[in-house]
Write a protein that holds these residues in place. Structure first.
Motif, PDB file in Angstrom:
ATOM      1  N   ALA A 124      44.987  43.361  37.699  1.00 12.97           N
ATOM      2  CA  ALA A 124      44.798  41.952  38.057  1.00 12.97           C
ATOM      3  C   ALA A 124      44.292  41.148  36.866  1.00 12.97           C
ATOM      4  O   ALA A 124      44.808  40.061  36.559  1.00 12.97           O
ATOM      5  N   ILE A 125      43.289  41.667  36.183  1.00 12.69           N
ATOM      6  CA  ILE A 125      42.675  40.931  35.071  1.00 12.69           C
ATOM      7  C   ILE A 125      43.623  40.844  33.882  1.00 12.69           C
ATOM      8  O   ILE A 125      43.572  39.891  33.108  1.00 12.69           O
ATOM      9  N   ARG A 126      44.515  41.822  33.742  1.00  8.66           N
ATOM     10  CA  ARG A 126      45.504  41.789  32.655  1.00  8.66           C
ATOM     11  C   ARG A 126      46.326  40.494  32.696  1.00  8.66           C
ATOM     12  O   ARG A 126      46.722  39.971  31.650  1.00  8.66           O
ATOM     13  N   SER A 127      46.572  39.973  33.881  1.00  5.31           N
ATOM     14  CA  SER A 127      47.396  38.762  34.000  1.00  5.31           C
ATOM     15  C   SER A 127      46.684  37.526  33.457  1.00  5.31           C
ATOM     16  O   SER A 127      47.315  36.494  33.238  1.00  5.31           O
ATOM     17  N   PHE A 128      45.362  37.638  33.224  1.00  5.33           N
ATOM     18  CA  PHE A 128      44.601  36.496  32.705  1.00  5.33           C
ATOM     19  C   PHE A 128      44.374  36.576  31.197  1.00  5.33           C
ATOM     20  O   PHE A 128      43.547  35.855  30.646  1.00  5.33           O
ATOM     21  N   LYS A 129      45.120  37.434  30.530  1.00  2.00           N
ATOM     22  CA  LYS A 129      44.913  37.694  29.100  1.00  2.00           C
ATOM     23  C   LYS A 129      44.952  36.423  28.255  1.00  2.00           C
ATOM     24  O   LYS A 129      44.189  36.277  27.304  1.00  2.00           O
ATOM     25  N   HIS A 130      45.844  35.487  28.607  1.00  3.78           N
ATOM     26  CA  HIS A 130      46.034  34.312  27.761  1.00  3.78           C
ATOM     27  C   HIS A 130      45.587  33.007  28.419  1.00  3.78           C
ATOM     28  O   HIS A 130      45.906  31.926  27.923  1.00  3.78           O
ATOM     29  N   VAL A 131      44.844  33.088  29.540  1.00  6.97           N
ATOM     30  CA  VAL A 131      44.378  31.842  30.160  1.00  6.97           C
ATOM     31  C   VAL A 131      43.245  31.243  29.333  1.00  6.97           C
ATOM     32  O   VAL A 131      42.613  31.924  28.511  1.00  6.97           O
ATOM     33  N   ASP A 132      42.967  29.962  29.557  1.00 10.36           N
ATOM     34  CA  ASP A 132      41.931  29.270  28.797  1.00 10.36           C
ATOM     35  C   ASP A 132      40.630  29.107  29.575  1.00 10.36           C
ATOM     36  O   ASP A 132      39.624  28.663  29.022  1.00 10.36           O
ATOM     37  N   ALA A 133      40.638  29.448  30.848  1.00 10.07           N
ATOM     38  CA  ALA A 133      39.425  29.473  31.674  1.00 10.07           C
ATOM     39  C   ALA A 133      39.766  30.248  32.942  1.00 10.07           C
ATOM     40  O   ALA A 133      40.940  30.351  33.320  1.00 10.07           O
ATOM     41  N   LEU A 134      38.734  30.794  33.590  1.00  8.53           N
ATOM     42  CA  LEU A 134      38.966  31.628  34.778  1.00  8.53           C
ATOM     43  C   LEU A 134      37.989  31.254  35.879  1.00  8.53           C
ATOM     44  O   LEU A 134      36.786  31.127  35.644  1.00  8.53           O
ATOM     45  N   ILE A 135      38.524  31.104  37.106  1.00 15.32           N
ATOM     46  CA  ILE A 135      37.707  30.870  38.296  1.00 15.32           C
ATOM     47  C   ILE A 135      37.763  32.131  39.155  1.00 15.32           C
ATOM     48  O   ILE A 135      38.850  32.581  39.539  1.00 15.32           O
ATOM     49  N   ILE A 136      36.590  32.717  39.437  1.00 12.41           N
ATOM     50  CA  ILE A 136      36.503  33.905  40.286  1.00 12.41           C
ATOM     51  C   ILE A 136      35.900  33.481  41.621  1.00 12.41           C
ATOM     52  O   ILE A 136      34.772  32.987  41.682  1.00 12.41           O
ATOM     53  N   ASP A 137      36.652  33.676  42.685  1.00 13.36           N
ATOM     54  CA  ASP A 137      36.250  33.217  44.011  1.00 13.36           C
ATOM     55  C   ASP A 137      35.648  34.367  44.814  1.00 13.36           C
ATOM     56  O   ASP A 137      36.349  35.284  45.231  1.00 13.36           O
ATOM     57  N   LEU A 138      34.344  34.298  45.044  1.00 12.38           N
ATOM     58  CA  LEU A 138      33.630  35.315  45.831  1.00 12.38           C
ATOM     59  C   LEU A 138      33.163  34.778  47.175  1.00 12.38           C
ATOM     60  O   LEU A 138      32.348  35.407  47.846  1.00 12.38           O
ATOM     61  N   ARG A 139      33.675  33.643  47.587  1.00 10.76           N
ATOM     62  CA  ARG A 139      33.277  33.091  48.875  1.00 10.76           C
ATOM     63  C   ARG A 139      33.728  34.015  50.004  1.00 10.76           C
ATOM     64  O   ARG A 139      34.847  34.532  49.988  1.00 10.76           O
ATOM     65  N   ASP A 140      32.817  34.249  50.952  1.00  7.82           N
ATOM     66  CA  ASP A 140      33.068  35.103  52.128  1.00  7.82           C
ATOM     67  C   ASP A 140      33.300  36.563  51.760  1.00  7.82           C
ATOM     68  O   ASP A 140      33.797  37.334  52.584  1.00  7.82           O
ATOM     69  N   ASN A 141      32.950  36.953  50.557  1.00  9.81           N
ATOM     70  CA  ASN A 141      33.043  38.357  50.146  1.00  9.81           C
ATOM     71  C   ASN A 141      31.788  39.077  50.630  1.00  9.81           C
ATOM     72  O   ASN A 141      30.687  38.768  50.177  1.00  9.81           O
ATOM     73  N   PRO A 142      31.909  40.064  51.548  1.00 10.82           N
ATOM     74  CA  PRO A 142      30.728  40.711  52.127  1.00 10.82           C
ATOM     75  C   PRO A 142      30.092  41.761  51.232  1.00 10.82           C
ATOM     76  O   PRO A 142      29.012  42.260  51.540  1.00 10.82           O
ATOM     77  N   GLY A 143      30.780  42.141  50.149  1.00 12.53           N
ATOM     78  CA  GLY A 143      30.214  43.122  49.228  1.00 12.53           C
ATOM     79  C   GLY A 143      31.051  44.370  49.105  1.00 12.53           C
ATOM     80  O   GLY A 143      32.272  44.341  49.156  1.00 12.53           O
ATOM     81  N   GLY A 144      30.378  45.508  48.947  1.00 15.82           N
ATOM     82  CA  GLY A 144      31.059  46.775  48.699  1.00 15.82           C
ATOM     83  C   GLY A 144      30.110  47.694  47.964  1.00 15.82           C
ATOM     84  O   GLY A 144      28.954  47.834  48.353  1.00 15.82           O
ATOM     85  N   PHE A 145      30.574  48.305  46.856  1.00 17.09           N
ATOM     86  CA  PHE A 145      29.651  49.165  46.116  1.00 17.09           C
ATOM     87  C   PHE A 145      29.583  48.768  44.648  1.00 17.09           C
ATOM     88  O   PHE A 145      30.502  48.194  44.076  1.00 17.09           O
ATOM     89  N   GLU A 146      28.433  49.064  44.056  1.00 11.41           N
ATOM     90  CA  GLU A 146      28.049  48.460  42.787  1.00 11.41           C
ATOM     91  C   GLU A 146      28.842  48.946  41.578  1.00 11.41           C
ATOM     92  O   GLU A 146      29.019  48.214  40.609  1.00 11.41           O
TER      93      GLU A 146
END
Length: 425
Positions: A124-146
């Motif tokens: 997934a992150i490979r597709s952002f190799k040449h972007v100029d800024a990144l928005i990571i959306d964690l809204r409503d994300n209940p979690g998982g493991f560290e």
């Protein structure tokens, strides 16, 4: 209730708070608060009581019938909502016309899918190799493991190994830590501007991601203060009907020496949910301009450096050779060149500056050691420069790799090897 009180007192993070919760539910029982409740209503009442005393979101009683643990087959694992069916949480990646990346992470999967989740995250992150800024959306994300949180974060930090957080379990007297992964399958993005969207439903490991990125000053957080579930937990079977979640693990951030437990992660910019994305893209567009200009300056510098060393290349000077190879590697790492364009560059020099061409082709074998074609081209330049024995060795390498990978150009490589051997007779 007796069993629950014992477990809480023994297992909860804080012994004093564990005693308070245990004593409280015993008192509630004596006051007939739990009598005549269904199992479902009993668990809901217990959850409220735990929350009243401790305000700990990882304390819960769950009505779940005990059953034999079924064997998890391949199909069941594939269909798991935290597994392949949800792409391990990486549910949306897109790039706008303004070259802004958007990355929606719905959850941070489970231990059982760690290896697959790492690969999915990198893809997934490979597709952002040449972007100029990144928005990571964690809204409503209940979690998982560290550990998967740390792995995802590792894509945005360079430098040496770095401790992020530690986790202490009192009843086991055990402490462990998570770290930035130094080496990844793709190039890291340590300078990319990042904006993280959070809300009141962002919980647990998702809060951990936002909290660490905030205190490492690696991202700007936008939205609402998160759940405040900073403690880790274990599950304990109390009876055939009741399962209990107990907060057993204290989170200790490497920078703040505390966590977001009970207070949540506070964003840099507090906004109503309807305005969050608009603000994020607005800020990302501004940051992208600065980032784009810096990237362009760095690329121009790399390109100028490469052509300087190409012009000054001296095959008798080991420092000149090393400098040229390093310049080519830098240009490939940044994306200015790839295997094909580096090979093409070598052929541009082959007729008039064959020793420079040889150095270029040799660098390409270091960059792409599994490619048969780069060894074939390198062997050709060696032959032009009269190094026939070494030329044959590399033609053979090309044939071996082409055979291993069923390369469509295998016949051509075999023919080139035969010609080289004939010339050497």
């Amino acid at each position: 209730i007796d069993s629950m009180a014992i477990v809480i007192k023994d297992k909860y993070i804080s012994e004093d708070m564990g005693i308070k919760m245990g004593d409280y539910i015993l008192q509630q029982y004596q006051n007939n608060v739990y009598q005549k409740l269904s199992y479902g209503d009993l668990c809901e009442q217990l959850r409220k009581d735990f929350l009243k005393i401790s305000n700990d979101k990882h304390m819960n009683a769950i009505y779940r019938e005990k059953a034999e643990t079924p064997k998890v087959g391949k199909l069941e694992a594939f269909q798991d909502e935290y597994g392949a069916r949800s792409n391990y949480g990486y549910v949306e990646t897109k790039i706008t016309k303004e070259n802004i990346g958007y990355f929606k992470i719905a959850h941070f999967t489970q231990w059982a899918f760690f290896d697959e989740a790492k690969q999915a995250a990198t893809n997934a992150i490979r597709s952002f190799k040449h972007v100029d800024a990144l928005i990571i959306d964690l809204r409503d994300n209940p979690g998982g493991f560290e550990d998967i949180v740390a792995y995802v974060m590792s894509h945005f930090f360079d430098g040496p190994k770095r401790e992020l957080q530690s986790y202490y379990t009192r009843f086991q007297n055990h402490k462990r830590s998570i770290y930035i992964t130094e080496q990844l399958p793709i190039n890291k993005l340590p300078k990319l501007p990042i904006y993280i969207l959070i809300n009141e439903n962002t919980g647990s490991a998702a809060e951990s991601f936002a909290y660490m990125m905030k205190h490492l000053e690696r991202a700007t957080l936008i939205g609402a203060t998160t759940v405040g579930a900073g403690n880790g937990s274990h599950h304990f079977r109390i009876s055939d009907k009741i399962l209990m979640q107990v907060a057993t693990i204290e989170t200790i951030n490497a920078i703040t020496n505390t966590s977001w437990e009970k207070v949540g992660v506070v964003p840099h910019i507090k906004l109503d949910s309807a305005l969050v994305e608009k603000k994020a893209f607005e800020l990302a567009r501004e940051a992208a301009k600065t980032h784009r200009a810096q990237v362009d300056r760095n690329l121009k510098k790399q390109l100028d450096n490469l052509y300087f060393h190409l012009e000054k290349y001296d095959s008798e000077d080991s420092k000149s050779d090393l400098s040229l190879v390093e310049a080519l590697i830098a240009c490939n790492t940044s994306g200015l060149f790839n295997e094909g364009s580096t090979n093409q560059l070598g052929y541009e020099f082959l007729n008039e500056k064959s020793e420079t061409a040889e150095a270029i082709f040799r660098a390409n074998t270091l960059l792409y050691p599994k490619s048969a074609n780069v060894y074939d081209s390198y062997a050709e330049s060696l032959g032009v420069n009269g190094k026939n024995e070494l030329s044959i060795v590399n033609f053979q390498k090309a044939v071996d790799l082409a055979t291993e990978h069923q390369d469509v150009n295998l016949e051509l490589f075999v023919e080139n090897l035969k010609k080289a051997k004939d010339r050497a007779k």
